[in-house]
Motif scaffolding. Structure first.
Motif, PDB file in Angstrom:
ATOM      1  N   UNK A 118     -13.985  15.182  57.280  1.00 16.87           N
ATOM      2  CA  UNK A 118     -12.561  15.295  57.582  1.00 16.87           C
ATOM      3  C   UNK A 118     -11.914  13.930  57.348  1.00 16.87           C
ATOM      4  N   UNK A 119     -11.538  13.625  56.097  1.00 17.53           N
ATOM      5  CA  UNK A 119     -10.941  12.308  55.818  1.00 17.53           C
ATOM      6  C   UNK A 119      -9.580  12.157  56.497  1.00 17.53           C
ATOM      7  N   UNK A 120      -9.338  10.950  57.034  1.00 18.21           N
ATOM      8  CA  UNK A 120      -8.046  10.694  57.649  1.00 18.21           C
ATOM      9  C   UNK A 120      -6.959  10.433  56.635  1.00 18.21           C
ATOM     10  N   UNK A 121      -7.319   9.759  55.521  1.00 22.19           N
ATOM     11  CA  UNK A 121      -6.361   9.433  54.469  1.00 22.19           C
ATOM     12  C   UNK A 121      -6.973   9.846  53.140  1.00 22.19           C
ATOM     13  N   UNK A 122      -6.172  10.514  52.292  1.00 16.58           N
ATOM     14  CA  UNK A 122      -6.622  10.972  50.981  1.00 16.58           C
ATOM     15  C   UNK A 122      -5.736  10.323  49.926  1.00 16.58           C
ATOM     16  N   UNK A 123      -6.357   9.665  48.940  1.00 16.22           N
ATOM     17  CA  UNK A 123      -5.627   9.091  47.821  1.00 16.22           C
ATOM     18  C   UNK A 123      -5.645  10.034  46.638  1.00 16.22           C
ATOM     19  N   UNK A 124      -4.463  10.283  46.032  1.00 13.08           N
ATOM     20  CA  UNK A 124      -4.343  11.204  44.909  1.00 13.08           C
ATOM     21  C   UNK A 124      -3.840  10.422  43.703  1.00 13.08           C
ATOM     22  N   UNK A 125      -4.579  10.487  42.602  1.00 18.27           N
ATOM     23  CA  UNK A 125      -4.206   9.838  41.348  1.00 18.27           C
ATOM     24  C   UNK A 125      -3.717  10.930  40.400  1.00 18.27           C
ATOM     25  N   UNK A 126      -2.419  11.003  40.167  1.00 19.02           N
ATOM     26  CA  UNK A 126      -1.851  12.042  39.316  1.00 19.02           C
ATOM     27  C   UNK A 126      -0.408  11.689  39.005  1.00 19.02           C
ATOM     28  N   UNK A 127       0.240  12.561  38.256  1.00 21.38           N
ATOM     29  CA  UNK A 127       1.655  12.372  37.968  1.00 21.38           C
ATOM     30  C   UNK A 127       2.479  12.834  39.169  1.00 21.38           C
ATOM     31  N   UNK A 128       3.435  12.036  39.642  1.00 22.83           N
ATOM     32  CA  UNK A 128       4.196  12.447  40.828  1.00 22.83           C
ATOM     33  C   UNK A 128       5.216  13.539  40.564  1.00 22.83           C
ATOM     34  N   UNK A 129       5.500  13.823  39.297  1.00 26.27           N
ATOM     35  CA  UNK A 129       6.550  14.788  38.978  1.00 26.27           C
ATOM     36  C   UNK A 129       6.008  16.146  38.555  1.00 26.27           C
ATOM     37  N   UNK A 130       4.710  16.323  38.467  1.00 26.91           N
ATOM     38  CA  UNK A 130       4.145  17.580  38.010  1.00 26.91           C
ATOM     39  C   UNK A 130       3.906  18.560  39.146  1.00 26.91           C
ATOM     40  N   UNK A 131       3.453  19.740  38.756  1.00 22.24           N
ATOM     41  CA  UNK A 131       3.154  20.778  39.752  1.00 22.24           C
ATOM     42  C   UNK A 131       1.834  20.524  40.453  1.00 22.24           C
ATOM     43  N   UNK A 132       0.998  19.643  39.892  1.00 20.56           N
ATOM     44  CA  UNK A 132      -0.327  19.408  40.478  1.00 20.56           C
ATOM     45  C   UNK A 132      -0.221  18.821  41.868  1.00 20.56           C
ATOM     46  N   UNK A 133       0.609  17.786  42.057  1.00 19.20           N
ATOM     47  CA  UNK A 133       0.706  17.145  43.372  1.00 19.20           C
ATOM     48  C   UNK A 133       1.299  18.096  44.399  1.00 19.20           C
ATOM     49  N   UNK A 134       2.240  18.950  43.948  1.00 19.19           N
ATOM     50  CA  UNK A 134       2.801  19.927  44.895  1.00 19.19           C
ATOM     51  C   UNK A 134       1.753  20.935  45.327  1.00 19.19           C
ATOM     52  N   UNK A 135       0.909  21.366  44.393  1.00 17.64           N
ATOM     53  CA  UNK A 135      -0.162  22.306  44.759  1.00 17.64           C
ATOM     54  C   UNK A 135      -1.142  21.670  45.738  1.00 17.64           C
ATOM     55  N   UNK A 136      -1.487  20.401  45.504  1.00 19.80           N
ATOM     56  CA  UNK A 136      -2.444  19.731  46.391  1.00 19.80           C
ATOM     57  C   UNK A 136      -1.868  19.561  47.785  1.00 19.80           C
TER      58      UNK A 136
END
Length: 513
Positions: A146-164
């Motif tokens: 159960x990670x407290x903080x998750x780092x996401x490397x992706x484009x901030x404007x795409x649908x991928x970050x919204x899905x995550x």
């Protein structure tokens, strides 16, 4: 199709007016009659298999592209199925598709003719990096539960970050740090490698919390679109990451070299979010079921020991039942004693009467003394026998009581040990529940930002506020919009969130951009 000799239609002439369908049919007949069945060699482009089961793909070389299609029945018979980047020899017939005014190749068999240039380059790079040990299983790290903080490397404007973010919010809200990168093009590989190394370079306890898990994600695309994730700089950054890393590049059928260097590969970005955190609702249900099973087990164990105690008590018998046979024998001899004494006295009296005449007082005295001694001896024997029977019965009763007491003590000690273990399990579960609570989260270095009675969850609200109140584990501090610290509030007691359920939307956060 007929034309005038000068190939120019004459106004008012008798030239035939062709329909679009007639022209398309003529072209189709000419093309199919001229070429018939052909064998075409080329590199396979993007492959698509819709729900109908038909396969659509492109055959290309450095100057042209031919659309190809294989029907569902032909696809099921193929021994070699075309994949993007393969160089193949496709056998079939050329025809036209009037609906889009294009020609296409109806393929029934596919033979491999060697890998394409990109795939050959990819395979060579894969072999070289694997030889260095970058894909070894020994480098794989276990994902945090159960990670407290998750780092996401992706484009901030795409649908991928919204899905995550949506998936994390549904399962178990967590704090998310987004490192914006280009997910295709020349700057993709340097940006992704810089983001992975940047997350690893963050110091624990710094201004921004260091991620406990990294997700590298982007949507699907062609091999050219995903090529940045095949670059050596990205693969080395993923293999060197001290933070566990999940790669979620492309769709389920897409494979890049970062997938081999990452600690876990996810078929889609949404699946990566599911791997990152468990379902909070399932954990709550599991804790409730565990508590119910614990209580049921305690009751069942106590009932079993109580029944066992009752069964053993019945097997030992009652104390009065142990004494009753000896008491009965004593009563039987006691009833026989008086008649026997009277009978003996009568017989002796008769003998005495017969001898009375010839007995002297001295002889009588001796005789009486002798008989009295015999009577006393017989009485003493009866008393001794009665005493022995009573002592034996009491000893049997005492032994039975000692056995019952010892068994009861063993049962009590066993129940106390088991209850102690169950209390320890309950304490540990309660400690876990407190660790995941609101106050314990503040003690680990987090803070709550408010503007008045409103929670601040975005930079826009924080910029518009005149003053901000920061709540820590030991109190609150008020700062103005210019960053100057105002007077801290008098109370240091953290107040409860105005929401009805503090666990709901606990993972919501504002955009970092």
């Amino acid at each position: 199709m007929e034309l005038f000799e000068d190939d120019t239609p004459q106004p008012g002439g008798n030239a035939h007016d062709y329909t679009v369908s007639e022209i398309s049919g003529s072209v189709k007949r000419v093309l199919e009659g001229e070429f018939g069945r052909v064998r075409v060699r080329g590199e396979v482009g993007r492959v698509s298999v819709p729900r109908s089961g038909h396969m659509y793909f492109d055959l290309k070389d450095d100057r042209a592209v031919i659309a190809a299609v294989s029907w569902k029945g032909q696809v099921s018979k193929m021994q070699v199925r075309p994949e993007e980047g393969m160089e193949v020899i496709a056998s079939g017939r050329l025809t036209t598709f009037p609906g889009q005014s294009k020609y296409q190749l109806i393929v029934d068999t596919v033979e491999p003719a060697g890998a394409g240039a990109l795939m050959a380059m990819l395979e060579a790079r894969k072999r070289a990096l694997a030889a260095e040990g970058l894909f070894a299983d020994d480098l794989k790290q276990a994902l945090p539960w159960l990670p407290g903080v998750i780092g996401v490397v992706t484009s901030p404007s795409g649908a991928v970050i919204r899905d995550i973010l949506h998936r994390l919010r549904d399962r178990f809200p967590r704090h998310v740090l987004i490192w914006p990168v280009a997910v295709q093009g020349q700057s993709c590989a340097p940006d992704v490698a810089r983001a992975i190394r940047g997350f690893n370079a963050m110091a624990p306890g710094g201004p921004l919390p260091r991620p406990e898990l990294i997700i590298v994600a982007r949507g699907g695309g062609s091999i050219e679109d995903l090529w940045g994730f095949n670059e050596e700089i990205v693969v080395r950054a993923a293999a060197e990451s001290a933070i566990p890393l999940i790669s979620a590049v492309g769709h389920e059928t897409d494979t890049t070299l970062i997938d081999f260097a990452s600690d876990r590969r996810a078929p889609t970005p949404t699946a990566a979010a599911e791997m990152a955190v468990p379902v909070r609702r399932d954990l709550a249900i599991w804790l409730g079921e565990a508590q119910t099973r614990m209580r049921r087990a305690i009751r069942s164990r106590i009932d079993a020991w109580r029944q066992r105690h009752s069964d053993l008590a019945r097997a030992l018998g009652r104390p009065d039942a142990l004494i009753a046979p000896a008491q009965q024998r004593f009563d039987l001899w006691a009833e026989r004693l008086n008649p026997a004494l009277r009978s003996a006295s009568l017989r002796n009296r008769a003998s005495f009467t017969a001898l009375e005449a010839r007995m002297s007082p001295g002889f009588l005295s001796r005789y009486l003394a002798n008989e009295s001694r015999q009577i006393v001896t017989l009485s003493q024997r009866f008393k001794a026998a009665k005493l022995r029977n009573l002592q034996q019965a009491r000893k049997s009763h005492a032994d039975a009581q000692a056995k019952i007491a010892d068994l009861s003590q063993r049962m009590v000690r066993s129940q106390k040990n088991q209850l102690g273990q169950l209390h320890e399990q309950v304490r540990q579960l309660e400690q876990m529940r407190q660790t995941l609570g609101y106050s314990e989260t503040l003690k680990r270095g987090y803070a709550i930002v408010r503007s008045g009675d409103q929670l601040v969850t975005s930079s826009a609200v924080a910029s518009a506020a005149k003053t901000l109140e920061l709540e820590f584990a030991d109190g609150r501090v008020v700062i103005d919009a210019g960053g100057r610290s105002a007077a801290p509030k008098a109370t240091a007691k953290p107040r409860k969130s105005p929401k009805a359920n503090p666990d709901e939307d606990a993972g919501d956060q504002g955009s970092l951009f």
